[in-house]
Enzyme design. Structure first.
Site, PDB file in Angstrom:
ATOM      1  N   HIS A  29       0.847  -1.199   0.000  1.00  0.00           N
ATOM      2  CA  HIS A  29       0.000   0.000   0.000  1.00  0.00           C
ATOM      3  C   HIS A  29       0.878   1.244   0.000  1.00  0.00           C
ATOM      4  O   HIS A  29       2.093   1.152   0.147  1.00  0.00           O
ATOM      5  CB  HIS A  29      -0.967  -0.020   1.180  1.00  0.00           C
ATOM      6  N   HIS A  31       1.396   3.856   1.996  1.00  0.00           N
ATOM      7  CA  HIS A  31       1.935   4.587   3.133  1.00  0.00           C
ATOM      8  C   HIS A  31       3.450   4.573   2.973  1.00  0.00           C
ATOM      9  O   HIS A  31       4.036   3.552   2.594  1.00  0.00           O
ATOM     10  CB  HIS A  31       1.523   3.929   4.464  1.00  0.00           C
ATOM     11  N   ASP A  33       6.142   4.338   4.694  1.00  0.00           N
ATOM     12  CA  ASP A  33       7.069   3.340   5.260  1.00  0.00           C
ATOM     13  C   ASP A  33       7.100   2.052   4.440  1.00  0.00           C
ATOM     14  O   ASP A  33       7.932   1.187   4.678  1.00  0.00           O
ATOM     15  CB  ASP A  33       6.730   3.050   6.735  1.00  0.00           C
ATOM     16  N   HIS A 107      -7.241  -1.746   6.080  1.00  0.00           N
ATOM     17  CA  HIS A 107      -6.335  -0.698   6.525  1.00  0.00           C
ATOM     18  C   HIS A 107      -6.962   0.655   6.174  1.00  0.00           C
ATOM     19  O   HIS A 107      -8.012   0.693   5.549  1.00  0.00           O
ATOM     20  CB  HIS A 107      -4.983  -0.908   5.842  1.00  0.00           C
ATOM     21  N   ASP A 177      -0.160  -4.254   6.489  1.00  0.00           N
ATOM     22  CA  ASP A 177      -0.749  -3.500   7.601  1.00  0.00           C
ATOM     23  C   ASP A 177      -2.239  -3.817   7.650  1.00  0.00           C
ATOM     24  O   ASP A 177      -2.910  -3.838   6.617  1.00  0.00           O
ATOM     25  CB  ASP A 177      -0.587  -1.985   7.382  1.00  0.00           C
ATOM     26  N   HIS A 235       6.608  -4.390  12.378  1.00  0.00           N
ATOM     27  CA  HIS A 235       5.933  -3.097  12.233  1.00  0.00           C
ATOM     28  C   HIS A 235       5.642  -2.488  13.600  1.00  0.00           C
ATOM     29  O   HIS A 235       4.566  -1.947  13.852  1.00  0.00           O
ATOM     30  CB  HIS A 235       4.632  -3.276  11.430  1.00  0.00           C
TER      31      HIS A 235
HETATM   32 ZN   LIG Z   1       3.004   0.727   7.768  1.00  0.00          ZN
HETATM   33 ZN   LIG Z   2      -0.027   1.535   6.525  1.00  0.00          ZN
END
Ligand SMILES: [Zn+2]
Ligand SMILES: [Zn+2]
Length: 268
Positions: A29, A31, A33, A107, A177, A235
Site C-alpha cells: 500500500h 503509506h 514506510d 487498513h 498493515d 511493524h
Molecule cells: Zn506501515
Molecule cells: Zn499503513
C-alpha cells in the site's frame, strides 16, 4: 521483495543481497514506510546498467507516481519496468516453482497482503531402485508425476517402488498493515510462516483500532484461527526501543512467535 521502505538499499548492501536477484517487487500500500525506497532502488538499478526486466506490483496510483518522478528527472530506464496493478484478489505471479497471490487487508487506505505458495512438489526419484532396475532417465519425468513404469516385457513396476514422497509444499503469508480482522483467517489458513503486524502492545487496543493497526494479542489470535505453524511479528511502533513486550504478549496467546528482526533469516 515485499515492500520497499526507505532503508532498503542500505540494508541490501549490509546483508549482501544481490540486486540482480530482485526481479519482482510487491508494494502492499502507499503509506510511505512501505514504498519510499522504491524510486531510489529503481534508479540505482538504472545507474548500474540493469538490462533484465523488473516487475513491480501495486496500486494503480503507484505507476503514476513512478512515471511522474522519472518524467520530471528525464530518466530513461535501460531495462523494461513491467507494472502490474492490483485489481482483485487472486494470483498475480505464476513462477516455475511458486505462485504469489494477493488478498485485501483492512487498513486506512487500500492495502493488500501476499501469499507465496510453493507449487506442488513432484515425487522424488529413488536413485538406488531406478539404478538397480536400469530405468532410463527419459522415464523420470513420468515417474515424478506419479505414473507406474512399464518394462519392455510388459511387467509393471509400481510408482511407490521407484519414487518417494516429497516434502509438503510450503506457504508464506505476509499480511502487510491491517486492523484486527477475523475474516482474514480462512484466506490465509495453514501458513508455514505467517507475518502479521503488531504495531502496538495490547494495552493500546483502542489506538490500534483507530489507526487500522493490530496489537500483539490480536496478531496471535489470527495466527491461531488461521492454523499458522509459526508467527513472525513486526511493524512495531517507533515509540518502543524495547521489543520484549511484543514478544512476550504475543507468545502468551501463540507460543511459536518470533520477532521479525532486520538481517535475520527465517527458514520456512
Ligand atoms: Zn506501515
Ligand atoms: Zn499503513
Amino acid at each position: 521483495m515485499f515492500d520497499c521502505g526507505e532503508g532498503t538499499q542500505i540494508q541490501m548492501i549490509n546483508y549482501k543481497i544481490r540486486r540482480s536477484r530482485v526481479n519482482h517487487i510487491f508494494i502492499s500500500h502507499l503509506h510511505g514506510d512501505h514504498y519510499f525506497g522504491l524510486i531510489g532502488l529503481i534508479n540505482s538499478f538504472a545507474l548500474l546498467g540493469r538490462v533484465q526486466p523488473l516487475h513491480v506490483y501495486g496500486h494503480a496510483a503507484l505507476k503514476e507516481l513512478i512515471d511522474f518522478q522519472f518524467r520530471l528527472s528525464d530518466t530513461q530506464l535501460p531495462f523494461q519496468l513491467v507494472f502490474h496493478s492490483f485489481e482483485k484478489a487472486g494470483i498475480v505471479l505464476e513462477a516455475k516453482t511458486y505462485t504469489v497471490e494477493i488478498f485485501p487487508t483492512r487498513h486506512r487506505i487500500s492495502c493488500y497482503g501476499f501469499i507465496v505458495r510453493e507449487k506442488k512438489n513432484l515425487r522424488r526419484i529413488n536413485i538406488e531402485e531406478t539404478k538397480k532396475r536400469e530405468i532410463p532417465f527419459t522415464a523420470f519425468a513420468k515417474l515424478q508425476a506419479g505414473e507406474d513404469y512399464v518394462e519392455l516385457n510388459g511387467t509393471i513396476i509400481r510408482n511407490n517402488v521407484l519414487t518417494v514422497e516429497n516434502d509438503k509444499p510450503k506457504t508464506y503469508v505476509f499480511c502487510a498493515d491491517t486492523i484486527f480482522d477475523e475474516q482474514l483467517a480462512p484466506v490465509i489458513k495453514d501458513a508455514d510462516i505467517l507475518y502479521h503486524e503488531t504495531t502496538y502492545p495490547h494495552t493500546h487496543l483502542q489506538k490500534a483500532a483507530e489507526r487500522f493497526h493490530s496489537t500483539t494479542k490480536q496478531a496471535a489470535v489470527i495466527a491461531k484461527l488461521s492454523n499458522a505453524k509459526k508467527l513472525l511479528i513486526g511493524h512495531f511502533s517507533a515509540k518502543y526501543d524495547e521489543l520484549g513486550i511484543f514478544e512476550q504478549e504475543t507468545r502468551e496467546v501463540f507460543p511459536n512467535t518470533e520477532l521479525a528482526l532486520e538481517g535475520v533469516t527465517y527458514l520456512i
